[in-house]
Scaffold this motif. Structure first.
Motif, PDB file in Angstrom:
ATOM      1  N   HIS A 122     -53.394 -36.136  22.044  1.00 45.59           N
ATOM      2  CA  HIS A 122     -51.953 -36.175  22.262  1.00 45.59           C
ATOM      3  C   HIS A 122     -51.197 -35.871  20.965  1.00 45.59           C
ATOM      4  O   HIS A 122     -50.273 -35.054  20.943  1.00 45.59           O
ATOM      5  CB  HIS A 122     -51.566 -37.553  22.794  1.00 45.59           C
ATOM      6  CG  HIS A 122     -50.160 -37.646  23.300  1.00 45.59           C
ATOM      7  ND1 HIS A 122     -49.811 -37.348  24.594  1.00 45.59           N
ATOM      8  CD2 HIS A 122     -49.010 -38.006  22.685  1.00 45.59           C
ATOM      9  CE1 HIS A 122     -48.512 -37.519  24.759  1.00 45.59           C
ATOM     10  NE2 HIS A 122     -47.998 -37.918  23.613  1.00 45.59           N
ATOM     11  N   PHE A 123     -51.614 -36.495  19.880  1.00 48.24           N
ATOM     12  CA  PHE A 123     -50.941 -36.293  18.593  1.00 48.24           C
ATOM     13  C   PHE A 123     -51.217 -34.892  18.023  1.00 48.24           C
ATOM     14  O   PHE A 123     -50.367 -34.314  17.345  1.00 48.24           O
ATOM     15  CB  PHE A 123     -51.370 -37.353  17.589  1.00 48.24           C
ATOM     16  CG  PHE A 123     -50.903 -38.740  17.943  1.00 48.24           C
ATOM     17  CD1 PHE A 123     -49.838 -38.938  18.799  1.00 48.24           C
ATOM     18  CD2 PHE A 123     -51.548 -39.850  17.423  1.00 48.24           C
ATOM     19  CE1 PHE A 123     -49.401 -40.209  19.127  1.00 48.24           C
ATOM     20  CE2 PHE A 123     -51.129 -41.138  17.742  1.00 48.24           C
ATOM     21  CZ  PHE A 123     -50.047 -41.320  18.598  1.00 48.24           C
ATOM     22  N   ALA A 124     -52.399 -34.346  18.304  1.00 49.35           N
ATOM     23  CA  ALA A 124     -52.743 -33.021  17.779  1.00 49.35           C
ATOM     24  C   ALA A 124     -51.873 -31.929  18.390  1.00 49.35           C
ATOM     25  O   ALA A 124     -51.719 -30.856  17.806  1.00 49.35           O
ATOM     26  CB  ALA A 124     -54.215 -32.720  18.049  1.00 49.35           C
ATOM     27  N   ALA A 125     -51.289 -32.198  19.565  1.00 49.20           N
ATOM     28  CA  ALA A 125     -50.474 -31.184  20.244  1.00 49.20           C
ATOM     29  C   ALA A 125     -49.032 -31.173  19.762  1.00 49.20           C
ATOM     30  O   ALA A 125     -48.253 -30.317  20.176  1.00 49.20           O
ATOM     31  CB  ALA A 125     -50.511 -31.418  21.757  1.00 49.20           C
ATOM     32  N   ARG A 126     -48.665 -32.098  18.890  1.00 51.89           N
ATOM     33  CA  ARG A 126     -47.279 -32.171  18.424  1.00 51.89           C
ATOM     34  C   ARG A 126     -47.009 -31.155  17.315  1.00 51.89           C
ATOM     35  O   ARG A 126     -47.868 -30.870  16.495  1.00 51.89           O
ATOM     36  CB  ARG A 126     -46.965 -33.578  17.896  1.00 51.89           C
ATOM     37  CG  ARG A 126     -47.067 -34.666  18.946  1.00 51.89           C
ATOM     38  CD  ARG A 126     -46.613 -36.001  18.405  1.00 51.89           C
ATOM     39  NE  ARG A 126     -47.394 -36.437  17.245  1.00 51.89           N
ATOM     40  CZ  ARG A 126     -47.224 -37.592  16.621  1.00 51.89           C
ATOM     41  NH1 ARG A 126     -46.299 -38.436  17.043  1.00 51.89           N
ATOM     42  NH2 ARG A 126     -47.973 -37.917  15.579  1.00 51.89           N
ATOM     43  N   ARG A 127     -45.785 -30.626  17.307  1.00 49.09           N
ATOM     44  CA  ARG A 127     -45.304 -29.786  16.212  1.00 49.09           C
ATOM     45  C   ARG A 127     -43.816 -30.080  16.011  1.00 49.09           C
ATOM     46  O   ARG A 127     -43.017 -29.867  16.924  1.00 49.09           O
ATOM     47  CB  ARG A 127     -45.484 -28.294  16.507  1.00 49.09           C
ATOM     48  CG  ARG A 127     -46.901 -27.800  16.379  1.00 49.09           C
ATOM     49  CD  ARG A 127     -47.452 -27.909  14.960  1.00 49.09           C
ATOM     50  NE  ARG A 127     -48.789 -27.385  14.859  1.00 49.09           N
ATOM     51  CZ  ARG A 127     -49.897 -28.038  15.174  1.00 49.09           C
ATOM     52  NH1 ARG A 127     -49.815 -29.281  15.648  1.00 49.09           N
ATOM     53  NH2 ARG A 127     -51.074 -27.469  15.035  1.00 49.09           N
ATOM     54  N   GLY A 128     -43.461 -30.564  14.831  1.00 48.95           N
ATOM     55  CA  GLY A 128     -42.065 -30.885  14.564  1.00 48.95           C
ATOM     56  C   GLY A 128     -41.557 -31.905  15.567  1.00 48.95           C
ATOM     57  O   GLY A 128     -42.168 -32.958  15.776  1.00 48.95           O
ATOM     58  N   ASN A 129     -40.444 -31.587  16.207  1.00 47.47           N
ATOM     59  CA  ASN A 129     -39.906 -32.499  17.204  1.00 47.47           C
ATOM     60  C   ASN A 129     -40.348 -32.137  18.614  1.00 47.47           C
ATOM     61  O   ASN A 129     -39.836 -32.680  19.587  1.00 47.47           O
ATOM     62  CB  ASN A 129     -38.369 -32.528  17.135  1.00 47.47           C
ATOM     63  CG  ASN A 129     -37.743 -31.171  17.412  1.00 47.47           C
ATOM     64  OD1 ASN A 129     -38.456 -30.192  17.584  1.00 47.47           O
ATOM     65  ND2 ASN A 129     -36.427 -31.124  17.453  1.00 47.47           N
ATOM     66  N   GLN A 130     -41.286 -31.194  18.738  1.00 48.46           N
ATOM     67  CA  GLN A 130     -41.829 -30.855  20.047  1.00 48.46           C
ATOM     68  C   GLN A 130     -43.075 -31.686  20.309  1.00 48.46           C
ATOM     69  O   GLN A 130     -43.961 -31.780  19.455  1.00 48.46           O
ATOM     70  CB  GLN A 130     -42.174 -29.373  20.133  1.00 48.46           C
ATOM     71  CG  GLN A 130     -40.967 -28.471  20.167  1.00 48.46           C
ATOM     72  CD  GLN A 130     -41.339 -27.053  20.575  1.00 48.46           C
ATOM     73  OE1 GLN A 130     -42.455 -26.774  20.977  1.00 48.46           O
ATOM     74  NE2 GLN A 130     -40.381 -26.154  20.477  1.00 48.46           N
ATOM     75  N   LYS A 131     -43.139 -32.267  21.497  1.00 50.34           N
ATOM     76  CA  LYS A 131     -44.301 -33.069  21.867  1.00 50.34           C
ATOM     77  C   LYS A 131     -44.495 -33.011  23.372  1.00 50.34           C
ATOM     78  O   LYS A 131     -43.585 -32.647  24.116  1.00 50.34           O
ATOM     79  CB  LYS A 131     -44.127 -34.522  21.415  1.00 50.34           C
ATOM     80  CG  LYS A 131     -42.900 -35.208  21.991  1.00 50.34           C
ATOM     81  CD  LYS A 131     -42.755 -36.609  21.442  1.00 50.34           C
ATOM     82  CE  LYS A 131     -41.515 -37.296  22.034  1.00 50.34           C
ATOM     83  NZ  LYS A 131     -41.370 -38.672  21.517  1.00 50.34           N
ATOM     84  N   THR A 132     -45.686 -33.348  23.796  1.00 50.67           N
ATOM     85  CA  THR A 132     -45.963 -33.362  25.233  1.00 50.67           C
ATOM     86  C   THR A 132     -45.086 -34.406  25.907  1.00 50.67           C
ATOM     87  O   THR A 132     -44.963 -35.536  25.426  1.00 50.67           O
ATOM     88  CB  THR A 132     -47.445 -33.669  25.495  1.00 50.67           C
ATOM     89  OG1 THR A 132     -47.801 -34.873  24.811  1.00 50.67           O
ATOM     90  CG2 THR A 132     -48.327 -32.552  24.999  1.00 50.67           C
ATOM     91  N   ASP A 133     -44.481 -34.019  27.020  1.00 54.82           N
ATOM     92  CA  ASP A 133     -43.571 -34.925  27.712  1.00 54.82           C
ATOM     93  C   ASP A 133     -44.040 -35.310  29.105  1.00 54.82           C
ATOM     94  O   ASP A 133     -43.415 -36.134  29.767  1.00 54.82           O
ATOM     95  CB  ASP A 133     -42.167 -34.311  27.798  1.00 54.82           C
ATOM     96  CG  ASP A 133     -42.158 -32.940  28.457  1.00 54.82           C
ATOM     97  OD1 ASP A 133     -43.160 -32.216  28.343  1.00 54.82           O
ATOM     98  OD2 ASP A 133     -41.151 -32.598  29.089  1.00 54.82           O
ATOM     99  N   VAL A 134     -45.158 -34.733  29.561  1.00 64.48           N
ATOM    100  CA  VAL A 134     -45.737 -35.086  30.859  1.00 64.48           C
ATOM    101  C   VAL A 134     -47.252 -35.173  30.705  1.00 64.48           C
ATOM    102  O   VAL A 134     -47.869 -34.275  30.125  1.00 64.48           O
ATOM    103  CB  VAL A 134     -45.401 -34.043  31.943  1.00 64.48           C
ATOM    104  CG1 VAL A 134     -46.118 -34.390  33.243  1.00 64.48           C
ATOM    105  CG2 VAL A 134     -43.904 -33.983  32.190  1.00 64.48           C
ATOM    106  N   CYS A 135     -47.832 -36.254  31.196  1.00 66.45           N
ATOM    107  CA  CYS A 135     -49.287 -36.389  31.245  1.00 66.45           C
ATOM    108  C   CYS A 135     -49.688 -36.558  32.711  1.00 66.45           C
ATOM    109  O   CYS A 135     -49.139 -37.412  33.407  1.00 66.45           O
ATOM    110  CB  CYS A 135     -49.766 -37.592  30.443  1.00 66.45           C
ATOM    111  SG  CYS A 135     -49.457 -37.472  28.673  1.00 66.45           S
TER     112      CYS A 135
END
Length: 337
Positions: A204-217
């Motif tokens: 989950h954390f590896a997919a983050r960039r800046g203020n973009q992050k996964t919002d649905v699991c």
């Protein structure tokens, strides 16, 4: 038509929509729990597309060089920072016919329900089930990319649970690291109680960039049960119970909803077994055709072909598109308690 093989069955079907003693209500007893396709549509994760579904991808950065002020060597190099992805339009249909005798017998004082509205609702429900399904919908084969116009580009293709560097997505090879989704950053889950949360967090954390992050699991029911079981909390209460609880004679120890680091968490009946997918819906969404999304063709008589009835088709021209595979992840092994 399912289970309509005899005259008796046909009479039973007709009475169910005309007989006055029948409750005037239609109950949904067939559709599955498929929240993912509904989320895309209902939460506005839908865009309109052109002749092709394509866009530009930033695949290379200009390197930064640190040099002392008196040094030389600031030599610019030619870059090729972008490329283009391309998805194809997919065409999904739900054709159906309504028998003429049924229409005539359900008119005037005998009418119990609107046969046209009922069939249209059933058609829309069936098409939605198809879009959220495993045959031609978003949970289809991991091979479903752009080779067939009859199946959507699958979530299993966009966010792979194996071989993330093989095949194509959006007509681009997944060989480069910048065009592949994340898989099991810290390894597959071997026991959810032991390492389920920590390993899923790693992806989950590896997919983050800046203020973009996964919002649905989205995951399986078994994985969701494992997730809840892995959560630890202390629940304190006083005796006697305060009035608002004692009056209800119950203590509800469940929560209406639990998120995952700010992401909405849902289970989908068609989700691939033992997988948990984290999606960044700023870059993964449905693209629809502005005039052919859940559109009904005009009802037409079938008499010229020897049938007493009318027919129509629901047309859905769309596809599932992702413009940034690296912001999506898949964690496997999550069904293992």
């Amino acid at each position: 038509m399912a289970n309509e093989a005899s005259f008796t069955d046909t009479i039973g079907r007709l009475l169910s929509v005309t007989k006055t003693t029948v409750e005037k209500m239609i109950t949904d007893v067939v559709s599955a729990n498929i929240p993912m396709i509904h989320y895309f549509v209902e939460e506005g994760k839908v865009k309109e597309g052109g002749s092709y579904l394509e866009g530009v991808v930033l695949k290379e950065e200009v390197p930064a060089i640190g040099l002392a002020t008196s040094a030389s060597g600031l030599t610019p190099g030619f870059q090729s920072p972008t490329t283009k992805y391309r998805y194809a339009w997919k065409n999904i249909y739900a054709p159906f016919a309504i028998p003429g005798p049924d229409i005539r017998k359900n008119e005037g004082a005998a009418q119990h329900i609107d046969l046209f509205a009922t069939h249209m609702a059933a058609g829309t429900s069936g098409l939605t089930s198809g879009l959220g399904g495993t045959t031609l919908g978003i949970w289809g084969s991991a091979l479903n990319d752009e080779s067939s116009e009859a199946v959507l580009t699958s979530l299993l293709n966009i966010v792979k649970s194996s071989a993330v560097a093989t095949g194509t997505t959006g007509s681009l090879s997944r060989t480069p690291t910048w065009w592949r989704s994340i898989l099991n950053t810290d390894g597959a889950v071997t026991s959810y109680a032991t390492n389920g949360l920590t390993r899923t967090r790693g992806s989950h954390f590896a997919a983050r960039r800046g203020n973009q992050k996964t919002d649905v699991c989205v995951t399986t029911r078994a994985a969701l049960v494992n997730f809840y079981a892995a959560l630890q909390a202390t629940f304190n209460y006083n005796i006697p119970l305060e009035y608002r609880l004692s009056g209800r004679r119950t203590i509800d120890v469940g929560l209406d909803d639990v998120g995952f680091h700010g992401a909405i968490l849902m289970d989908d009946a068609n989700c691939e077994a033992s997988t948990w997918r984290g999606l960044n819906t700023s870059s993964i969404y449905l693209v629809k055709h502005d005039k052919s999304f859940m559109s009904f063709s005009p009802f037409e008589s079938m008499l010229n072909r020897g049938y007493d009835g009318v027919q129509t088709t629901i047309i859905c021209m769309l596809n599932l598109v992702c413009s940034d595979l690296a912001r999506q992840y898949c964690q496997t092994g999550v069904d293992t308690a």
